[in-house]
Design a protein around this motif. Structure first.
Motif, PDB file in Angstrom:
ATOM      1  N   ARG A 209       0.870  -1.180   0.000  1.00 14.72           N
ATOM      2  CA  ARG A 209       0.000   0.000   0.000  1.00 14.72           C
ATOM      3  C   ARG A 209       0.907   1.231   0.000  1.00 14.72           C
ATOM      4  O   ARG A 209       1.876   1.292   0.773  1.00 14.72           O
ATOM      5  N   ILE A 210       0.579   2.216  -0.848  1.00 10.91           N
ATOM      6  CA  ILE A 210       1.378   3.435  -0.900  1.00 10.91           C
ATOM      7  C   ILE A 210       0.446   4.632  -1.092  1.00 10.91           C
ATOM      8  O   ILE A 210      -0.447   4.615  -1.933  1.00 10.91           O
ATOM      9  N   ASP A 211       0.645   5.662  -0.260  1.00 11.38           N
ATOM     10  CA  ASP A 211      -0.173   6.886  -0.295  1.00 11.38           C
ATOM     11  C   ASP A 211       0.689   8.056  -0.737  1.00 11.38           C
ATOM     12  O   ASP A 211       1.866   8.157  -0.349  1.00 11.38           O
ATOM     13  N   GLY A 212       0.087   8.974  -1.489  1.00 12.52           N
ATOM     14  CA  GLY A 212       0.808  10.179  -1.839  1.00 12.52           C
ATOM     15  C   GLY A 212       0.012  11.064  -2.764  1.00 12.52           C
ATOM     16  O   GLY A 212      -1.144  10.786  -3.091  1.00 12.52           O
ATOM     17  N   ALA A 266      11.337   1.225  -4.492  1.00 10.33           N
ATOM     18  CA  ALA A 266      10.771   0.014  -5.097  1.00 10.33           C
ATOM     19  C   ALA A 266       9.253   0.048  -5.062  1.00 10.33           C
ATOM     20  O   ALA A 266       8.582  -0.357  -6.025  1.00 10.33           O
ATOM     21  N   ALA A 267       8.686   0.556  -3.955  1.00  9.78           N
ATOM     22  CA  ALA A 267       7.234   0.636  -3.841  1.00  9.78           C
ATOM     23  C   ALA A 267       6.663   1.560  -4.914  1.00  9.78           C
ATOM     24  O   ALA A 267       5.623   1.255  -5.524  1.00  9.78           O
ATOM     25  N   VAL A 268       7.338   2.678  -5.178  1.00  7.36           N
ATOM     26  CA  VAL A 268       6.898   3.608  -6.218  1.00  7.36           C
ATOM     27  C   VAL A 268       6.988   2.948  -7.586  1.00  7.36           C
ATOM     28  O   VAL A 268       6.054   3.038  -8.406  1.00  7.36           O
ATOM     29  N   LYS A 269       8.087   2.262  -7.843  1.00 11.95           N
ATOM     30  CA  LYS A 269       8.291   1.605  -9.142  1.00 11.95           C
ATOM     31  C   LYS A 269       7.211   0.560  -9.400  1.00 11.95           C
ATOM     32  O   LYS A 269       6.648   0.495 -10.504  1.00 11.95           O
ATOM     33  N   VAL A 285       5.428  11.179  -1.592  1.00 12.45           N
ATOM     34  CA  VAL A 285       4.986   9.931  -0.961  1.00 12.45           C
ATOM     35  C   VAL A 285       4.763  10.219   0.513  1.00 12.45           C
ATOM     36  O   VAL A 285       5.660  10.688   1.219  1.00 12.45           O
ATOM     37  N   ASP A 286       3.540   9.958   0.983  1.00 12.83           N
ATOM     38  CA  ASP A 286       3.217  10.186   2.394  1.00 12.83           C
ATOM     39  C   ASP A 286       3.553   8.977   3.259  1.00 12.83           C
ATOM     40  O   ASP A 286       3.967   9.120   4.407  1.00 12.83           O
TER      41      ASP A 286
END
Length: 586
Positions: A209-212, A266-269, A285-286
């Motif tokens: 999970r990634i927030d931004g 890596a999470a962004v990629k 990225v939050d």
């Protein structure tokens, strides 16, 4: 000073865990319990320094209703992203109507007919401020390090000895309490200290999970969206508060091979790869996380007649159905009013056993749904799948989520009929049965005729509501007269305003005087059902009327007929769990 005896503090309830479930539990107790009752809530970490943004984000309609009845939902609505629109894209970027999160567009029968999206960080700030307003401050960093249950303590005594450690100074202190609520997460110290089994398993699946704040060419970015990725499973795209977005995806074993270390870069990629064929870039990225998917449920939610588990401490699951915080809130609301009444000596301690009896079956339903949903989101068919082995997991996921829709929205969550709280006395008087949610309906106030809502008039303050659907008074006058005579000798029904409150609902447009409409003094506060929609929603005939009891948490307790038998049936209902009040024996 090392030999100094620890400070000993006495409180009624110690809440362990400063997340949403612990805060809502402590809030209800602090709001409902009069002085000199005391509530203490502790948290192992400094909340300001713990998680910046992440974790839970979505409150579904029934949760919003419950928080509204606690006086908290308006503050959440001020900051939230109110999501009413969903979209589902296949692997080529084409819309597939009726799949993914589509059920969210059909969450009706409530004012809160949307997903209230607000990151947990902001929710907790609101809850802490509201708790502070009632004189209780979240104390952090304090860790619970030991629990002792005393056997020689009588009823309403300080049965629990809890040892706390200050995270900064390492100094220890003792808290003696009557009840302890473990809302301390999936790795709950309370659960482990009480030797409560945590049954279930973890899978091999990992999710990210990634927030931004993002830029994208996805056509409908401010929605609850699913993208059917051939490489990252059923990808979650959720519009967040404050203009942010959450991306969630399966991190398969094949994808993991490319990384010696999985970090933010890596999470962004992987997030960018997961939403293909759409473009994605992060302006900031939050928060991000990676976790193992699994489902576990505690063997017991209430042990030793004094220790409770709530939220992730007694059930963990994937975030696939976005139910984690919602289910924990249901735990907290179910427990809060019951514990309030028992501590005040208004209800029998046996009432506390209904917490586990009501919540555990609903948590088990969630676990069963979550097992199927989490596998389908990872492009695997359910474990016990008996259908076409070549079926498209995305298509099956849409069907499972549609099937679970009323459970997921919370509006269909019910408690089974029993012999204590959800008592069936007449099954033909209303389509809304004991143990079911009391639907919110529009009403009119007398004299001004301004609109209001039933849930607005029945706040959750650990009070029961006797709701008299009087129907068309011209048709029900004899029934109302018989009812009035039958209850006239049961004075405690009217003298316990802090515990029981009355509401009368007349069908049809309101007259200049409720007294004149009825031909006498009405029961409690009066409201009009101008177009009979309230009576219709409850399936109550305007020619016969009905008496309903609403529990403090907004579920129906029992339903009885108008007439000379009603008073006895109401008395029998309340006598199953209530105790003394003001010297009046029930």
């Amino acid at each position: 000073m090392s030999g100094t005896a620890p400070i000993v503090e006495h409180v009624d309830v110690l809440v362990v865990g400063g997340g949403p479930v612990g805060l809502i539990t402590a809030y209800q107790l602090s709001r409902n319990l009069p002085s000199p009752h005391r509530v203490k809530i502790i948290e192992k970490h400094h909340k300001s320094a713990q998680d910046q943004y992440g974790r839970a984000i979505t409150l579904f309609p029934r949760t919003s209703e419950m928080l509204d009845q606690l006086g908290l939902a308006d503050s959440l609505a001020q900051q939230c992203f109110a999501c009413r629109q969903t979209v589902n894209y296949d692997k080529d970027g084409n819309e597939c109507p009726g799949r993914g999160w589509y059920f969210m567009e059909n969450m009706k029968d409530t004012k809160w007919d949307f997903a209230l999206v607000l990151r947990q960080k902001y929710q907790e700030e609101i809850f802490r401020q509201s708790l502070r307003h009632h004189g209780v401050e979240l104390e952090a960093p304090y860790a619970l390090t030991a629990i002792e249950i005393l056997d020689n303590v009588g009823p309403n005594g300080y049965k629990i000895v809890a040892t706390l450690e200050n995270g900064n100074t390492k100094l220890k202190s003792i808290v003696k309490c009557k009840y302890l609520v473990g809302a301390d997460g999936g790795r709950s110290f309370v659960r482990r200290a009480m030797n409560i089994s945590f049954d279930g398993s973890s899978s091999e699946d990992k999710w990210v999970r990634i927030d931004g704040v993002i830029e994208t060419d996805l056509p409908k970015p401010r929605t609850y969206c699913a993208i059917e990725s051939p490489t990252h499973g059923n990808v979650l795209w959720a519009a967040l508060d404050h203009g942010a977005t959450r991306i969630g995806f399966a991190f398969t074993a094949e994808r993991q091979k490319a990384y010696d270390e999985f970090n933010e870069e890596a999470a962004v990629k992987e997030a960018i790869a997961s939403v293909k064929p759409f473009s994605l870039s992060f302006q900031q990225v939050d928060w991000w996380t990676i976790y193992v998917v699994g489902q576990r449920i505690a063997r017991s939610f209430f042990v030793k007649d004094c220790v409770f588990l709530a939220g992730d401490a007694c059930h963990t699951h994937s975030s696939g159905a976005a139910q984690g915080m919602n289910t924990g809130m249901h735990d907290a609301v179910n427990l809060g009013w019951k514990l309030s009444l028992v501590l005040q000596g208004l209800a029998k301690p046996d009432l506390l056993h209904t917490y586990e009896a009501e919540r555990l079956p609903n948590v088990q339903k969630l676990i069963n749904y979550d097992k199927d949903i989490s596998r389908l989101m990872t492009m695997q068919l359910p474990e016990n799948w008996k259908g076409n082995p070549n079926a498209d997991p995305n298509e099956i996921l849409g069907k499972v989520m549609a099937e679970a829709a009323t459970f997921s929205s919370g509006l269909g969550i019910y408690y089974e009929p029993d012999s204590i709280l959800n008592i069936t006395q007449r099954a033909d008087l209303s389509t809304v049965k004991p143990g079911q949610r009391a639907p919110d309906v529009v009403l009119q106030k007398p004299a001004t005729f301004e609109p209001t809502r039933l849930q607005t008039e029945t706040p959750n303050v650990a009070k029961f509501y006797i709701v008299l659907f009087a129907g068309d008074v011209a048709k029900t006058k004899n029934l109302l007269s018989a009812f009035s005579i039958s209850v006239s000798d049961i004075t405690w029904l009217f003298e316990n305003d802090g515990l029981i409150s009355w509401i009368s609902i007349f069908s049809g447009p309101g007259g200049p005087s409720a007294y004149e409409t009825l031909g006498g003094m009405p029961f409690g506060r009066v409201f009009y059902d101008e177009d009979n929609s309230a009576h219709q929603r409850y399936g109550i005939g305007v020619g016969i009327g009905t008496v309903m009891v609403f529990r403090p948490d907004g579920w129906v307790g029992t339903v009885v007929e108008l007439g000379d038998e009603a008073a006895k049936k109401l008395e029998n209902y309340f006598k199953t769990f209530l105790l003394l009040k003001g010297g009046i024996k029930l």
